[in-house]
Structures are given as structure tokens and as C-alpha cells.
Design a protein around this motif. Structure first.
Motif, short mmCIF file in Angstrom:
data_model
loop_
_atom_site.label_atom_id
_atom_site.label_comp_id
_atom_site.label_asym_id
_atom_site.label_seq_id
_atom_site.Cartn_x
_atom_site.Cartn_y
_atom_site.Cartn_z
N ARG A 1 24.61 40.01 39.95
CA ARG A 1 24.21 38.73 40.54
C ARG A 1 23.34 37.92 39.58
NH1 ARG A 1 22.72 41.54 46.25
NH2 ARG A 1 24.86 42.16 46.76
N VAL A 2 23.21 38.40 38.33
CA VAL A 2 22.41 37.71 37.32
C VAL A 2 23.31 37.34 36.14
CG1 VAL A 2 20.33 37.79 35.89
CG2 VAL A 2 20.40 39.07 38.05
N PRO A 3 23.96 36.16 36.21
CA PRO A 3 24.81 35.72 35.12
C PRO A 3 24.00 34.95 34.07
CG PRO A 3 24.94 34.13 36.85
CD PRO A 3 24.02 35.24 37.34
N ARG A 4 24.67 34.56 33.02
CA ARG A 4 24.06 33.66 32.05
C ARG A 4 24.01 32.26 32.68
NH1 ARG A 4 27.44 36.14 27.22
NH2 ARG A 4 28.50 34.16 27.42
N ASP B 1 25.42 29.54 32.13
CA ASP B 1 26.69 28.85 32.32
C ASP B 1 27.58 29.53 33.36
OD1 ASP B 1 27.63 31.11 30.99
OD2 ASP B 1 28.54 30.00 29.34
N GLY B 2 27.06 30.59 34.00
CA GLY B 2 27.81 31.29 35.04
C GLY B 2 28.65 32.43 34.53
N SER B 3 28.61 32.69 33.23
CA SER B 3 29.43 33.78 32.69
C SER B 3 28.75 35.12 32.92
CB SER B 3 29.72 33.56 31.20
OG SER B 3 28.54 33.44 30.46
N PRO B 4 29.56 36.17 33.08
CA PRO B 4 29.02 37.50 33.35
C PRO B 4 28.25 38.06 32.14
CG PRO B 4 31.39 37.42 33.77
CD PRO B 4 31.01 36.15 33.09
N PRO B 5 27.41 39.06 32.37
CA PRO B 5 26.72 39.69 31.25
C PRO B 5 27.73 40.28 30.26
CG PRO B 5 25.80 40.42 33.35
CD PRO B 5 27.04 39.64 33.65
N VAL B 6 27.45 40.09 28.98
CA VAL B 6 28.34 40.57 27.92
C VAL B 6 28.50 42.09 28.01
CG1 VAL B 6 28.60 40.78 25.41
CG2 VAL B 6 27.74 38.67 26.39
N GLY B 7 29.74 42.52 27.93
CA GLY B 7 30.05 43.94 27.99
C GLY B 7 30.29 44.46 29.39
N HIS B 8 30.03 43.62 30.39
CA HIS B 8 30.18 44.04 31.79
C HIS B 8 31.06 43.07 32.56
CE1 HIS B 8 27.06 47.05 31.22
NE2 HIS B 8 26.38 46.12 30.57
N GLU B 9 31.87 42.30 31.85
CA GLU B 9 32.65 41.23 32.46
C GLU B 9 33.57 41.74 33.58
OE1 GLU B 9 31.66 39.95 28.24
OE2 GLU B 9 32.44 41.78 29.14
N CYS C 1 31.64 43.04 36.66
CA CYS C 1 30.94 41.92 37.28
C CYS C 1 31.92 41.05 38.08
CB CYS C 1 30.24 41.10 36.20
SG CYS C 1 29.19 39.80 36.83
N LEU C 2 33.04 40.69 37.48
CA LEU C 2 34.03 39.86 38.17
C LEU C 2 34.56 40.57 39.42
CD1 LEU C 2 35.92 38.35 35.15
CD2 LEU C 2 34.76 37.07 36.95
N ALA C 3 34.79 41.86 39.32
CA ALA C 3 35.28 42.61 40.48
C ALA C 3 34.26 42.57 41.61
CB ALA C 3 35.58 44.06 40.09
N ARG C 4 32.99 42.74 41.27
CA ARG C 4 31.94 42.70 42.30
C ARG C 4 31.78 41.31 42.88
NH1 ARG C 4 28.24 47.25 42.53
NH2 ARG C 4 28.81 48.80 40.96
N TRP C 5 31.88 40.26 42.04
CA TRP C 5 31.81 38.89 42.55
C TRP C 5 32.93 38.64 43.54
CZ3 TRP C 5 30.88 35.86 37.36
CH2 TRP C 5 29.53 35.96 36.99
N ARG C 6 34.13 39.06 43.18
CA ARG C 6 35.28 38.84 44.08
C ARG C 6 35.08 39.60 45.38
NH1 ARG C 6 38.49 39.22 38.85
NH2 ARG C 6 38.92 37.03 38.39
N GLU C 7 34.57 40.82 45.28
CA GLU C 7 34.32 41.65 46.47
C GLU C 7 33.30 40.99 47.40
OE1 GLU C 7 31.93 45.74 46.91
OE2 GLU C 7 33.73 45.90 45.68
N GLU C 8 32.28 40.35 46.81
CA GLU C 8 31.21 39.73 47.60
C GLU C 8 31.54 38.30 48.01
OE1 GLU C 8 27.49 40.01 45.48
OE2 GLU C 8 27.32 42.15 45.91
N GLY C 9 32.62 37.74 47.50
CA GLY C 9 32.97 36.37 47.84
C GLY C 9 32.15 35.32 47.10
N ARG D 1 33.96 32.65 35.78
CA ARG D 1 32.51 32.39 35.80
C ARG D 1 32.09 32.10 37.23
NH1 ARG D 1 30.98 28.65 30.63
NH2 ARG D 1 32.17 29.85 29.12
N ALA D 2 30.84 32.38 37.51
CA ALA D 2 30.29 31.98 38.80
C ALA D 2 30.21 30.46 38.84
CB ALA D 2 28.90 32.59 39.00
#
Length: 100
Positions: free
Chosen positions: A56-59, A61-69, A72-80, A87-88
Motif C-alpha cells: 500500500r506504499v507505492p512511489r 507516481d503510483g508505481s509499485p516498489p522496485v523488485g516487488h511489482e 504488489c499488483l496482485a495484492r492491489w487487484r485483490e483489494e480493489g 500503477r495505482a
């Protein structure tokens, strides 16, 4: 390994408050706390963030943390979490720390 300090505890406490489906970038966390900056928040999360919802802590610009893309995207999609591509969507997903 560095020892967990009071600043790190405060950062982790804020990350735990971010509601599912919302995000709060590194710099916003530092601003919310009134100390440190994005790099300090990132350092705390890199050392001790595994036990909190780090995705829940992106950069800024909304991009996921480097190395965990992918995770992170899977969790964002799961949480809606509102997205714009991979990007968020910071206009819709950004949490201001005031409402839950």
C-alpha cells in the motif's frame, strides 16, 4: 542489521493504518509524520516492512516498489485498489491519513 527505532515504529504504525484499496506514497508518510523523507520511509520498509501491508506504499507516481511489482499488483487487484495500467491511480487511491 539495524535496530528498530521510534521513527521506524511510527512509520510501520502508519502503514498499518492504510485501508485496503488505498495507497500512501513514501513522501506522504513522511509528511504525515512530520519528519524524515521518502528515502527514510523506504529504508524502514526495506528493513522491517514485511509484517505490514507494504504494497500500500507505492512511489509518488503510483508505481509499485522496485523488485516487488508482480506481488504488489496482485495484492492491489485483490483489494480493489484503483489502477491506471500497472500503477495505482493516485487521484482515486491516495489515502490522506484522515479517513478509514
Amino acid at each position: 542489521m539495524e535496530r528498530l527505532n521510534e521513527y521506524a515504529e511510527r512509520v510501520l504504525d502508519v502503514v498499518e493504518l492504510i485501508p485496503p484499496g488505498k495507497v500512501m506514497p513514501y513522501g506522504d508518510i513522511a509528511e504525515y509524520l512530520g519528519e524524515g523523507g521518502p528515502r527514510q520511509v523506504g529504508r524502514v520498509l526495506s528493513l522491517w516492512g514485511g509484517g505490514v501491508p507494504w504494497w500500500r506504499v507505492p512511489r509518488a507516481d503510483g508505481s509499485p516498489p522496485v523488485g516487488h511489482e508482480a506481488e504488489c499488483l496482485a495484492r492491489w487487484r485483490e483489494e480493489g485498489t484503483p489502477l491506471r495500467g500497472e500503477r495505482a491511480d493516485m487521484r482515486l487511491a491516495r489515502w490522506d491519513g484522515r479517513t478509514r
